[in-house]
Design a protein around this motif. Structure first.
Motif, PDB file in Angstrom:
ATOM      1  N   ALA A 356       0.115   6.299 100.643  1.00 35.92           N
ATOM      2  CA  ALA A 356      -1.323   6.132 100.433  1.00 35.92           C
ATOM      3  C   ALA A 356      -1.678   4.648 100.459  1.00 35.92           C
ATOM      4  O   ALA A 356      -2.706   4.250 101.004  1.00 35.92           O
ATOM      5  N   ASP A 360      -4.712   2.962 102.574  1.00 35.16           N
ATOM      6  CA  ASP A 360      -5.924   2.380 102.019  1.00 35.16           C
ATOM      7  C   ASP A 360      -5.677   1.938 100.576  1.00 35.16           C
ATOM      8  O   ASP A 360      -5.628   2.742  99.659  1.00 35.16           O
ATOM      9  N   ILE A 362      -7.563   0.095  98.544  1.00 38.04           N
ATOM     10  CA  ILE A 362      -8.691   0.188  97.614  1.00 38.04           C
ATOM     11  C   ILE A 362      -8.846   1.615  97.107  1.00 38.04           C
ATOM     12  O   ILE A 362      -9.014   1.858  95.904  1.00 38.04           O
ATOM     13  N   ALA A 363      -8.722   2.570  98.041  1.00 37.79           N
ATOM     14  CA  ALA A 363      -8.827   3.965  97.634  1.00 37.79           C
ATOM     15  C   ALA A 363      -7.728   4.292  96.637  1.00 37.79           C
ATOM     16  O   ALA A 363      -7.953   5.018  95.660  1.00 37.79           O
ATOM     17  N   CYS A 364      -6.541   3.745  96.823  1.00 37.58           N
ATOM     18  CA  CYS A 364      -5.436   3.979  95.910  1.00 37.58           C
ATOM     19  C   CYS A 364      -5.792   3.559  94.503  1.00 37.58           C
ATOM     20  O   CYS A 364      -5.580   4.285  93.544  1.00 37.58           O
ATOM     21  N   ARG A 365      -6.324   2.358  94.390  1.00 35.70           N
ATOM     22  CA  ARG A 365      -6.637   1.849  93.057  1.00 35.70           C
ATOM     23  C   ARG A 365      -7.683   2.724  92.393  1.00 35.70           C
ATOM     24  O   ARG A 365      -7.606   3.003  91.206  1.00 35.70           O
ATOM     25  N   SER A 366      -8.659   3.166  93.186  1.00 31.43           N
ATOM     26  CA  SER A 366      -9.721   3.959  92.570  1.00 31.43           C
ATOM     27  C   SER A 366      -9.215   5.341  92.192  1.00 31.43           C
ATOM     28  O   SER A 366      -9.895   6.082  91.494  1.00 31.43           O
ATOM     29  N   LEU A 367      -8.021   5.706  92.654  1.00 35.21           N
ATOM     30  CA  LEU A 367      -7.449   6.987  92.228  1.00 35.21           C
ATOM     31  C   LEU A 367      -6.477   6.783  91.068  1.00 35.21           C
ATOM     32  O   LEU A 367      -5.723   7.680  90.719  1.00 35.21           O
ATOM     33  N   ILE A 369      -3.962   4.560  90.856  1.00 40.11           N
ATOM     34  CA  ILE A 369      -2.592   4.145  91.179  1.00 40.11           C
ATOM     35  C   ILE A 369      -2.456   2.650  90.941  1.00 40.11           C
ATOM     36  O   ILE A 369      -3.292   1.865  91.387  1.00 40.11           O
TER      37      ILE A 369
ATOM     38  N   THR B  74      -8.724  -1.980  87.833  1.00 44.91           N
ATOM     39  CA  THR B  74      -9.318  -0.796  88.456  1.00 44.91           C
ATOM     40  C   THR B  74      -8.544   0.484  88.171  1.00 44.91           C
ATOM     41  O   THR B  74      -9.121   1.513  87.842  1.00 44.91           O
ATOM     42  N   HIS B  75      -7.215   0.420  88.301  1.00 45.21           N
ATOM     43  CA  HIS B  75      -6.491   1.681  88.147  1.00 45.21           C
ATOM     44  C   HIS B  75      -6.543   2.192  86.714  1.00 45.21           C
ATOM     45  O   HIS B  75      -6.480   3.395  86.475  1.00 45.21           O
ATOM     46  N   ALA B  78      -9.814   3.981  86.350  1.00 46.57           N
ATOM     47  CA  ALA B  78      -9.717   5.315  86.945  1.00 46.57           C
ATOM     48  C   ALA B  78      -9.016   6.275  85.993  1.00 46.57           C
ATOM     49  O   ALA B  78      -9.360   7.453  85.920  1.00 46.57           O
ATOM     50  N   ARG B  79      -8.063   5.766  85.229  1.00 50.95           N
ATOM     51  CA  ARG B  79      -7.331   6.657  84.312  1.00 50.95           C
ATOM     52  C   ARG B  79      -8.159   7.092  83.117  1.00 50.95           C
ATOM     53  O   ARG B  79      -7.793   8.021  82.419  1.00 50.95           O
ATOM     54  N   GLN B  84     -14.305   8.311  91.878  1.00 50.04           N
ATOM     55  CA  GLN B  84     -15.365   7.960  92.809  1.00 50.04           C
ATOM     56  C   GLN B  84     -15.071   8.458  94.211  1.00 50.04           C
ATOM     57  O   GLN B  84     -13.932   8.598  94.624  1.00 50.04           O
ATOM     58  N   PHE B  92      -7.454   9.174 103.184  1.00 54.76           N
ATOM     59  CA  PHE B  92      -6.250   8.658 103.828  1.00 54.76           C
ATOM     60  C   PHE B  92      -6.104   9.336 105.186  1.00 54.76           C
ATOM     61  O   PHE B  92      -5.766  10.512 105.252  1.00 54.76           O
ATOM     62  N   MET B  95      -2.780  11.168 106.347  1.00 47.07           N
ATOM     63  CA  MET B  95      -2.217  12.179 105.466  1.00 47.07           C
ATOM     64  C   MET B  95      -3.044  13.452 105.607  1.00 47.07           C
ATOM     65  O   MET B  95      -4.229  13.400 105.930  1.00 47.07           O
TER      66      MET B  95
END
Ligand code: ADP
Ligand code: MG
Lengths: 507, 240
Positions: A356, A360, A362-367, A369, B74-75, B78-79, B84, B92, B95
């Motif tokens: 992941a 991306d 940025i998308a990772c961080r917002s999830l 990770i 940020t992470h 999110a937790r 968002q 992705f 994937m």
């Protein structure tokens, strides 16, 4: 892209086509002028004189001219594919004739002949460029899927059988080259490729300094074994840990970098490690390197002619091939360990996070990770396998010096990963076999010597050939030899519910 | 009344030496759909990303469920279960749909992945048909559904949506807004919706804010804002 209308391309041999070919030849001549036409050579008084080699330039321009015209022949792609196919068939027949005419014992001849003929013709059958839609193409499709399934297990069995079969057919003297120059040498690069694949292929972090970890592993074994007398089996994990540690050291400053910036910093890191190895002479002995590193033993039994040696203990006649066979199995197991670990990690959350991250960040961080720790584990694990390979290198050579860890090594390993198709395990193995095996074959091609004269050394053209191969790949297979990415299913969630969802849909 | 789920007070965000948010105040209460509308470049996406900590607010405070989050990584934000669906979806691409959804469940260590997957496939049946397809090969509408579903996989307390209607056919936009409404209605999901499509957004939302050049200029209930002539003139007439 796609089929272009035939009337868009200039007709074959029209004035336009010839003019285009002429222009291309001019451009080629202009570009090649300083390289081909001029050459500075020392004369008898050791002064440089400028020679000109106009015929060479003319030849080059002529080849471009003819090639450009040939590219306009209708269906040239199909024709080339068939020509390549015919070439491969000829090579196979040539190899088989070589086997038949060789002075091997008859049993060896028959075994080798059948094996090569069977696998060669099966390979040709499924690789034949048949037009889609024909019944044979459907058969090929099924055969390819089948081959894809069995290639892994069969390959592993074949690899384990390889040194014994070689020994049996060629004897201790004849098999040394195959086991050492081809077998061990290729497997080292397979392992390095698989290790780097974690960083580049899975996590998408372009690392041009991977050889640094190989060097750390090699020097770790060299120093620990000579100074502290530690055994290989103890040094191996220590070298891995040390390399992983250096992987994290590299990882920290480059956390915010991506793409080209990351590549430059890792390149510099590789050079720094090499310069340290050269200049820290008290520890590393500088350019002279470290020698008389303890050689590999068979769990304590040395591979010597002595009474307590491996051969004597097992009642065998002493032969240096024993050590090489053991080294072959050792690197094979190390490489397979790398592979199994990678495949397993890919199915765990961390492996999924790497992939992941590659897609991306940025998308990772917002999830949720943690991209910092995700990147650092990729660097550390990739480096660890590089370190393992490094200690293997040291125990095999018995000697290390900084010359073995130049940027060219990093570039070769990266080329193996890129040619193999980033992220594909089998692709990396195939690419390593082609590149490293190809170099060895080039060294041996006496045929070319016969054509170009006795001082022609084909191995010197290695980089040129790799260059052509790379360019050709980028044109025809821009994502590498094996470009498809297998979707992976988590180990944890294999309830029937999720499985049924996964089977649905097409794509 | 108890503290709102999300409280933004005096937030300023800068890109280098350019100011994008000039002191924004807004609230999102538990169970509400709140929308932020405004013209292109007003700072709506910046507001949403600032809540997530990237970029970070230079001054002001952002409180979520009683915690100051404006300085958190940020992470970690999110937790706390702020999920968002970012501008441009950011799924992705290489994937599969299934793997994208797995990534959404990463913060829970996949504890209730199977149940949630089932729920997402009921909400978005099209994703079920495409479970093994690569994200990058989905249509725009499907990608948007995937982005929302991926966000929902983490069982968020607050769902942030940035222009889910962007570039989609009106019928798909209606479908997606309908799903958001249902989620809010049935499960009490709290939603903060950033939109340029003011008409649909204000009809869906309980409350709305209007942003102009990094400042909130108007706020009120959805119907109230829809009825105001300034809003109609600036954001509704002239096409959306
Ligand atoms: N990464 C960035 N770097 C510099 N300026 C940015 C960046 N992102 C947005 N901006 C600027 O911030 C302002 C607000 O942008 P944005 O929040 O994307 O607006 P909206 O989402 O309302 O269209 C714009 O003037 C934009 O040019
Ligand atoms: Mg925006």
């Amino acid at each position: 892209m796609g089929a272009k209308p035939t009337d868009a391309a200039p007709a074959f041999f029209s004035a336009e086509a010839i003019g285009g070919a002429f222009r291309a030849a001019l451009v080629a001549a202009g570009l090649a002028f300083p390289i081909l036409a001029l050459r500075a050579e020392p004369d008898l008084n050791n002064q440089l004189v400028l020679l000109n080699r106009w015929p060479l330039l003319l030849w080059a321009a002529g080849i471009v001219f003819v090639g450009h015209l040939a590219a306009q022949i209708p269906h040239v792609g199909r024709i080339l594919k068939w020509a390549l196919f015919a070439g491969c068939t000829l090579v196979l027949v040539w190899i088989l004739a070589g086997v038949a005419n060789s002075n091997l014992p008859l049993r060896g001849k028959i075994a080798l002949f059948t094996l090569i003929a069977a696998s060669g013709f099966f390979g040709l059958l499924i690789a034949a460029p048949c037009a889609p839609g024909t019944p044979f193409h459907d058969f090929q499709k099924r055969a390819r899927a089948f081959a894809g399934k069995i290639v892994g297990p069969i390959g592993i069995v074949a690899l384990f059988a390889f040194p014994l079969v070689m020994l049996w057919t060629l004897g201790p003297g004849g098999s040394l080259k195959w086991i050492n120059n081809y077998g061990v040498q290729i497997l080292i690069y397979v392992m390095l490729g698989w290790g780097l694949n974690i960083v580049v292929g899975l996590a998408g972090l372009l690392d041009l300094g991977y050889v640094a970890f190989y060097a750390v592993g090699a020097y770790a074994y060299a120093l620990l074994s000579t100074h502290f007398g530690l055994s290989f089996w103890l040094c191996l994990p220590l070298a891995g840990i040390l390399a992983a540690f250096w992987g994290i050291i590299l990882g920290f400053p480059v956390l915010r970098l991506r793409g080209d910036y990351l590549a430059i910093v890792t390149l510099a890191f590789g050079e720094i490690i090499r310069l340290v190895l050269i200049n820290w002479t008290d520890v590393t002995n500088g350019n002279a390197g470290l020698s008389s590193i303890p050689r590999i033993t068979f769990f304590g039994l040395p591979f010597t002619a002595a009474d307590n040696g491996f051969a004597a203990s097992f009642g065998l006649e002493f032969s240096p091939i024993h050590r090489n066979i053991f080294l072959f199995y050792l690197i094979l197991c190390l490489a397979l360990l790398t592979n199994v670990a990678t495949l397993r990690l890919r199915r765990l959350p961390i492996g999924r996070a790497w992939e992941a991250l590659r897609e991306d960040e940025i998308a990772c961080r917002s999830l949720g990770i943690n991209t910092t720790s995700t990147k650092l584990t990729a660097f550390a694990l990739g480096a660890m396998f590089g370190g393992f390979a490094g200690s293997f290198f040291a125990v095999r050579q018995g000697f290390v010096n900084p010359d073995s860890f130049t940027f060219l090594e990093s570039a070769t390993i990266l080329a193996v990963v890129v040619l193999g198709g980033m992220g594909s395990q089998i692709g990396v193995a195939l690419a390593a076999a082609a590149m490293i095996g190809g170099t060895e074959i080039l060294r041996e091609l006496d045929l070319l010597k016969a054509i170009f004269g006795p001082d022609f050394d084909p191995a010197q053209y290695r980089m040129l050939i790799f260059g052509f191969a790379m360019v050709a790949m980028m044109i025809w297979k821009p994502r590498g030899l094996v470009s498809s990415r297998e979707p992976s299913i988590f180990l944890k969630t294999r309830k029937s519910v999720s499985a049924s969802h996964v089977r649905e849909g097409h794509g | 009344m108890s503290e709102p789920l999300l409280t933004v007070r005096g937030v300023e965000t800068w890109y280098g030496n350019i100011v994008a948010l000039k002191g924004v105040d807004l609230d999102v209460r538990e169970g509400e759909i709140v929308t932020l509308i405004g013209a292109n470049g007003a700072g709506k996406s910046t507001m949403m990303m600032t809540i997530c900590g990237a970029p970070r607010a230079r001054s002001g405070s952002i409180r979520f469920a009683g915690l100051e989050i404006s300085q958190m990584p940020t992470h970690e934000i999110a937790r706390l279960r702020i999920a968002q669906s970012p501008e441009g979806r950011r799924i992705f691409p290489r994937m599969t749909v299934y793997e994208n959804l797995q990534m959404g469940a990463a913060i829970d260590k996949f504890a209730h992945f199977d149940d949630d997957l089932e729920r997402m496939f009921t909400l978005f049946p099209r994703l079920k048909d495409r479970a093994r397809q690569r994200g990058g090969t989905l249509s725009g509408g499907e990608q948007q559904m995937l982005a929302i579903a991926r966000a929902l996989m983490s069982r968020p307390r607050l769902l942030l949506l940035d222009e889910p209607s962007l570039g989609l056919a009106p019928i798909i936009v209606r479908q997606i807004f309908q799903i958001i409404r249902e989620l809010n209605h049935r499960e009490g999901l709290t939603v903060f919706l950033v939109e340029q499509n003011a008409f649909h957004a204000l009809r869906l939302a309980h409350r709305g804010y209007v942003m102009v050049n990094g400042l909130i200029t108007m706020s009120g209930s959805g119907e109230d804002l829809l009825a105001r002539p300034e809003v109609r003139a600036a954001y509704l007439e002239g096409g959306h």
